[in-house]
Design an enzyme around this catalytic site. Structure first.
Site, PDB file in Angstrom:
ATOM      1  CG  ASP A 248      -2.247   0.982   1.088  1.00 15.21           C
ATOM      2  OD1 ASP A 248      -2.373   1.362   0.085  1.00 15.21           O
ATOM      3  OD2 ASP A 248      -2.832   1.475   2.160  1.00 15.21           O
ATOM      4  CG  ASP A 249      -0.148   4.626   0.821  1.00 17.66           C
ATOM      5  OD1 ASP A 249      -0.214   4.683  -0.365  1.00 17.66           O
ATOM      6  OD2 ASP A 249      -1.142   4.594   1.432  1.00 17.66           O
ATOM      7  CG  ASP A 252      -2.009   5.909   5.431  1.00 19.73           C
ATOM      8  OD1 ASP A 252      -2.524   7.088   5.518  1.00 19.73           O
ATOM      9  OD2 ASP A 252      -2.524   5.083   4.824  1.00 19.73           O
ATOM     10  CE  LYS A 287      -2.803   7.199   1.067  1.00 25.21           C
ATOM     11  NZ  LYS A 287      -3.615   5.999   1.239  1.00 25.21           N
ATOM     12  CB  ALA A 439      20.707  29.971   1.007  1.00 25.48           C
ATOM     13  CG  ASP A 441      22.827  22.760  -0.098  1.00 21.61           C
ATOM     14  OD1 ASP A 441      22.923  23.715  -0.385  1.00 21.61           O
ATOM     15  OD2 ASP A 441      23.542  21.887   0.203  1.00 21.61           O
ATOM     16  CD  GLU A 446      22.460  22.429   3.600  1.00 23.51           C
ATOM     17  OE1 GLU A 446      23.091  23.890   3.504  1.00 23.51           O
ATOM     18  OE2 GLU A 446      21.466  22.237   3.234  1.00 23.51           O
TER      19      GLU A 446
END
Length: 448
Positions: A248-249, A252, A287, A439, A441, A446
């Site tokens: 599935d995910d 979630d 999700k 600044a 990235d 980073e």
């Protein structure tokens, strides 16, 4: 795949540029055996629950250890396989829920009860042989201030087709820590936070989960990690976790009415029957919310930052009809379709874009969808950043499941990290995460 998960030191210093200094967390003491003393106990596959519980005379079960352990105690679980064949109670119906391991005795603040793998060993809690004809929780943690570390958890089955899923680890307590767990081949979510606040899931992997017998269809509920918590349960954090090959995910947060933070985590190959190209489930990497596709009052903001999604069948980062704008900061999405899908729902029930997006990278798939209405700035698609494979040290899709470092932190890999000459360097805007140079990235990594 079963891998030894070794001891963990504090990841806040090791991965400072990855995690950021937000959610307060005091790392546990170094993972070293305590000297034999009161309050230190041992469990082993060849132990005996009538024994003394010492290193030389260990108990046989975590269940028995819990009857003795008190706040501040440590139970070392020795390496080997612990086979479970039945739950602690009988099924009252075919849709009832039962536990194989129940942890309902709580520690206290500063004195958790620890169930730790003995250093250098891998205890495997294997639930494959369970025959209970209802919904099964492998490890059910209802207590609070409990710390699980270094355990491998596998094989929780679905033994009928009347239910959506079973679970590897189910949490309903608060202030628990799940560290360096390897959870896999569960017929449902690997680790699921149903309730409670202040829980930390750290340096944990959840993979190859597939629910073939789900009542809503095969493969539709086996997420790597889930947090569907009710209101007034703040502070749940997933940090430096990996989810892959879940049907599935990867992560979630549907129906979560308390804010959740996901940081420095990776999700890939979601939405397929594990090990195949067969489509299954929803297939999103992250999700981040939603309440069943409708507008509800009381929706909360979630945060996903410094995380990577690639090769998922659907979106890398998905708002999932959420009702408020989540924060998506410094994430990298590669070869997802789309990389960022900010589909939200307005109070009138209409679709709209919702999300605060900063310093994100979308490359190699469909970059974005449902962006109208979002607050998006300093992302690669806003800046028109030229993207190519050459901007990264590597764009390989294999090797992400490499063993973790000895302290349990994520492996140091070149994949999707900018080169020192990349156009992603110093192109972001400050969002409260540490950075080097003039600044931040763009993306999850980073460059020093």
């Amino acid at each position: 795949m079963a891998r030894a998960l070794l001891s963990s030191a504090v990841i806040v210093s090791v991965l400072a540029v990855v995690t950021g200094p937000t959610t307060a967390y005091s790392a546990p003491a170094p993972h070293k055996p305590h000297p034999a003393a009161a309050g230190v106990y041992y469990v082993a596959p060849d132990g005996n629950d009538s024994a003394a519980g010492t290193k030389d005379s260990p108990w046989a079960s975590i269940a028995h250890a819990q009857t003795v352990a008190e706040p501040g105690n440590t139970v070392y679980v020795r390496g080997g396989t612990y086979d479970y064949t039945h739950a602690t109670t009988t099924c009252t119906s075919r849709t009832a829920r039962v536990d194989a391991v129940t942890l309902d005795k709580s520690g206290t603040a500063g004195s958790p009860i620890r169930y730790w793998a003995y250093p250098g060993e891998v205890p495997v809690l294997d639930f494959t042989g369970m025959t209970d004809d209802c919904r099964i929780k492998g490890v059910d943690v209802t207590g609070s201030w409990i710390h699980l570390k270094g355990l491998e958890i596998t094989g929780v089955p679905q033994n009928n087709t009347l239910n959506h899923e079973s679970w590897g680890v189910w949490n309903s307590g608060s202030d628990n820590t799940y560290e360096q767990l390897d959870i896999h081949h569960i017929m449902g979510p690997g680790l699921f936070i149903q309730g409670g606040g202040g829980n930390l899931v750290l340096d944990t992997d959840s993979h190859d989960n597939y629910d073939p017998n789900s009542s809503s269809g095969a493969g539709t509920n086996a997420d790597g990690f889930g947090a569907h918590i009710p209101a007034n349960n703040p502070g749940n954090v997933f940090r430096a976790c990996r989810a892959w090959n879940n049907s599935d995910d990867g992560f979630d947060l549907i129906n979560a009415l308390s804010s959740v933070t996901i940081e420095s985590s990776w999700a890939w190959s979601s939405g397929y029957v594990p090990g195949t190209a067969t489509r299954s489930g929803d297939g999103n990497g992250f999700k981040a919310g939603g309440y069943g596709g409708t507008y509800v009052t009381g929706g909360v903001k979630h945060t996903v930052r410094r995380s990577v999604a690639f090769g998922n069948r659907a979106a890398g980062f998905y708002a999932n009809h959420h009702t408020v704008a989540n924060d998506f900061f410094n994430n990298t999405s590669f070869a997802n379709h789309p990389d960022f899908n900010m589909l939200g729902v307005s109070p009138t029930g209409e679709a709209t874009g919702l999300g605060n997006l900063r310093n994100n990278v979308a490359y190699g798939g469909t970059p974005t969808s449902n962006m109208t209405g979002t607050d998006a700035d300093h992302n690669t698609w806003d800046l028109g950043t030229p993207l190519s494979d050459g901007q990264f040290q590597s764009v390989a899709a294999t090797g992400w499941d490499a063993p973790r470092r000895p302290d349990g932190s994520l492996p140091d890999l070149p994949y999707l990290r900018p080169t020192t000459q990349s156009d992603l360097i110093d192109q972001g805007t400050p969002v409260g995460l540490p950075y080097k140079g003039r600044a931040p990235d763009l993306g999850a990594f980073e460059v020093s």
